[in-house]
Design a protein around this motif. Structure first.
Motif, PDB file in Angstrom:
ATOM      1  N   LEU A 227     -41.116  57.116   4.689  1.00 41.23           N
ATOM      2  CA  LEU A 227     -40.282  57.503   3.548  1.00 41.23           C
ATOM      3  C   LEU A 227     -39.631  58.866   3.778  1.00 41.23           C
ATOM      4  O   LEU A 227     -38.438  59.056   3.497  1.00 41.23           O
ATOM      5  CB  LEU A 227     -41.129  57.541   2.268  1.00 41.23           C
ATOM      6  CG  LEU A 227     -40.400  58.043   1.016  1.00 41.23           C
ATOM      7  CD1 LEU A 227     -39.237  57.118   0.657  1.00 41.23           C
ATOM      8  CD2 LEU A 227     -41.372  58.178  -0.163  1.00 41.23           C
ATOM      9  N   GLU A 228     -40.380  59.824   4.288  1.00 42.70           N
ATOM     10  CA  GLU A 228     -39.817  61.157   4.523  1.00 42.70           C
ATOM     11  C   GLU A 228     -38.682  61.102   5.543  1.00 42.70           C
ATOM     12  O   GLU A 228     -37.669  61.802   5.387  1.00 42.70           O
ATOM     13  CB  GLU A 228     -40.922  62.117   4.999  1.00 42.70           C
ATOM     14  CG  GLU A 228     -41.976  62.440   3.952  1.00 42.70           C
ATOM     15  CD  GLU A 228     -41.396  63.123   2.727  1.00 42.70           C
ATOM     16  OE1 GLU A 228     -40.375  63.837   2.865  1.00 42.70           O
ATOM     17  OE2 GLU A 228     -41.950  62.946   1.625  1.00 42.70           O
ATOM     18  N   ALA A 229     -38.835  60.270   6.567  1.00 45.06           N
ATOM     19  CA  ALA A 229     -37.761  60.121   7.550  1.00 45.06           C
ATOM     20  C   ALA A 229     -36.528  59.508   6.904  1.00 45.06           C
ATOM     21  O   ALA A 229     -35.387  59.884   7.214  1.00 45.06           O
ATOM     22  CB  ALA A 229     -38.244  59.260   8.719  1.00 45.06           C
ATOM     23  N   CYS A 230     -36.755  58.565   5.991  1.00 43.59           N
ATOM     24  CA  CYS A 230     -35.640  57.940   5.279  1.00 43.59           C
ATOM     25  C   CYS A 230     -34.942  58.954   4.372  1.00 43.59           C
ATOM     26  O   CYS A 230     -33.705  59.044   4.341  1.00 43.59           O
ATOM     27  CB  CYS A 230     -36.162  56.761   4.467  1.00 43.59           C
ATOM     28  SG  CYS A 230     -34.894  55.861   3.564  1.00 43.59           S
ATOM     29  N   ILE A 231     -35.714  59.741   3.634  1.00 42.59           N
ATOM     30  CA  ILE A 231     -35.152  60.763   2.747  1.00 42.59           C
ATOM     31  C   ILE A 231     -34.311  61.758   3.536  1.00 42.59           C
ATOM     32  O   ILE A 231     -33.265  62.242   3.065  1.00 42.59           O
ATOM     33  CB  ILE A 231     -36.289  61.491   1.985  1.00 42.59           C
ATOM     34  CG1 ILE A 231     -36.928  60.537   0.964  1.00 42.59           C
ATOM     35  CG2 ILE A 231     -35.769  62.756   1.306  1.00 42.59           C
ATOM     36  CD1 ILE A 231     -38.166  61.093   0.294  1.00 42.59           C
ATOM     37  N   ALA A 232     -34.747  62.051   4.764  1.00 40.24           N
ATOM     38  CA  ALA A 232     -34.023  63.004   5.607  1.00 40.24           C
ATOM     39  C   ALA A 232     -32.718  62.433   6.157  1.00 40.24           C
ATOM     40  O   ALA A 232     -31.963  63.136   6.840  1.00 40.24           O
ATOM     41  CB  ALA A 232     -34.921  63.442   6.764  1.00 40.24           C
ATOM     42  N   GLY A 233     -32.442  61.151   5.867  1.00 42.01           N
ATOM     43  CA  GLY A 233     -31.187  60.555   6.298  1.00 42.01           C
ATOM     44  C   GLY A 233     -31.225  59.958   7.687  1.00 42.01           C
ATOM     45  O   GLY A 233     -30.171  59.724   8.292  1.00 42.01           O
ATOM     46  N   LEU A 234     -32.426  59.668   8.189  1.00 44.77           N
ATOM     47  CA  LEU A 234     -32.535  59.167   9.554  1.00 44.77           C
ATOM     48  C   LEU A 234     -32.137  57.697   9.676  1.00 44.77           C
ATOM     49  O   LEU A 234     -31.650  57.270  10.720  1.00 44.77           O
ATOM     50  CB  LEU A 234     -33.970  59.371  10.058  1.00 44.77           C
ATOM     51  CG  LEU A 234     -34.226  59.093  11.539  1.00 44.77           C
ATOM     52  CD1 LEU A 234     -33.340  59.983  12.419  1.00 44.77           C
ATOM     53  CD2 LEU A 234     -35.692  59.312  11.869  1.00 44.77           C
ATOM     54  N   GLY A 235     -32.350  56.905   8.623  1.00 43.68           N
ATOM     55  CA  GLY A 235     -32.002  55.489   8.741  1.00 43.68           C
ATOM     56  C   GLY A 235     -32.402  54.679   7.533  1.00 43.68           C
ATOM     57  O   GLY A 235     -32.719  55.222   6.467  1.00 43.68           O
ATOM     58  N   VAL A 236     -32.448  53.353   7.722  1.00 42.04           N
ATOM     59  CA  VAL A 236     -32.789  52.377   6.679  1.00 42.04           C
ATOM     60  C   VAL A 236     -34.251  51.961   6.877  1.00 42.04           C
ATOM     61  O   VAL A 236     -34.730  51.851   8.009  1.00 42.04           O
ATOM     62  CB  VAL A 236     -31.887  51.133   6.795  1.00 42.04           C
ATOM     63  CG1 VAL A 236     -32.273  50.080   5.768  1.00 42.04           C
ATOM     64  CG2 VAL A 236     -30.428  51.518   6.645  1.00 42.04           C
TER      65      VAL A 236
END
Length: 307
Positions: A227-236
């Protein structure tokens, strides 16, 4: 012959002073009581009682045996009373394992209330996404997410969680929003390492199941890290409501592919399939089932998809 039953019969005969009164006391015939004592003497190879037409009395060996029987029967009764009390007044150590993210977010906050309600129960909670062998590793309970395959375990369902496909607004502005599941092959997909089908996501698209190959430059064995990686804009990514629900409510991430849903996952509390369930185990199961009834902390206030 049941030795404990024979000892109890012997005690009744001695304490009542006759076979007839002992038989009345335990609801058996005089003949059965007399035969029980005779079999006991034959097995021991010694006379325990002196019998006359008017009375019975203990032999020297009978007196010693009577004292031992008193202690043994008393200890057995005390043990059974203690076990019954454990069921009525649960106590002891309760070893529990739960998935890292679900356990941290939704089990740990309940532990303090449970311990207050049951002060004689000591909780040992291990948070780990690994599926432990409950029997071999000595766990009383396990919280697990997903399909149940182990026939040696029994369980109670706590809740069903919807699965959302999400991305940060910053990622969607840069890469565009997929309009159908097949578009995910063009996107950086963030993966949960313990997923049963790591490199495929399955959707219901136009009424049919579609298995879409996915890949990306980040995967983790912890849902919160994904989730944190997603929040950071890394991907879907795809995550259950209990992880991503608050972020969706706050607009930190956005749900995509809202018309192409994924099957929900169920959360269970499991215990070994023994015939008897300890009072401490039953108490925790009933407690968490009660706490997960109704609205859940991750429920979305509004949703454009159904599960």
């Amino acid at each position: 012959m049941d030795r404990l039953y024979a000892m109890e019969t012997f005690l009744h005969v001695v304490e009542q002073g006759s076979f007839s009164r002992a038989a009345e006391r335990i609801g058996r015939s005089k003949a059965v009581v007399s035969k029980t004592i005779s079999h006991m003497e034959d097995r021991l190879g010694i006379r325990l009682l002196n019998r006359t037409t008017r009375r019975i009395s203990l032999t020297e060996a009978g007196t010693e045996y009577y004292e031992h029987c008193q202690r043994i029967v008393s200890e057995v009764n005390a043990t059974e009373t203690a076990l019954t009390d454990l069921q009525k007044n649960p106590r002891g150590k309760l070893r529990l394992t739960a998935p890292m993210t679900f356990g941290t977010m939704h089990i740990t906050p309940l532990v303090a209330e449970f311990c207050t309600r049951y002060p004689d129960i000591e909780i040992e909670l291990e948070l780990n996404d690994r599926h432990v062998d409950m029997v071999d590793e000595g766990y009383d309970l396990a919280v697990r997410i997903g399909r149940l395959n182990d026939s040696t375990l029994r369980g109670r369902k706590l809740v069903s969680c919807g699965i959302k496909t999400i991305a940060a607004p910053s990622y969607l502005e840069k890469m565009g929003e997929p309009s159908e599941p097949q578009d995910l092959s063009k996107h950086n997909c963030l993966l949960y390492s313990y997923a049963s089908d790591l490199y495929h996501w399955t959707y219901i698209h136009n009424g049919e199941a579609v298995r879409v190959p996915v890949n990306g430059n980040f995967k983790s064995n912890n849902g919160r890290a994904v989730l944190e990686a997603c929040i950071a804009g890394l991907g879907v990514t795809v995550l259950p409501d209990f992880i991503c629900g608050p972020s969706l409510r706050q607009g930190i991430v956005k749900e995509i592919l809202v018309h192409d849903h994924r099957d929900p996952v169920d959360v269970y509390v499991l215990y070994p399939a023994n015939r008897y369930v300890a009072g401490k185990v039953r108490a925790f199961i009933d407690f968490v089932v009660e706490k997960f009834a109704g609205k859940h902390p991750w429920d979305l206030e509004t949703s454009t998809s159904s599960y």
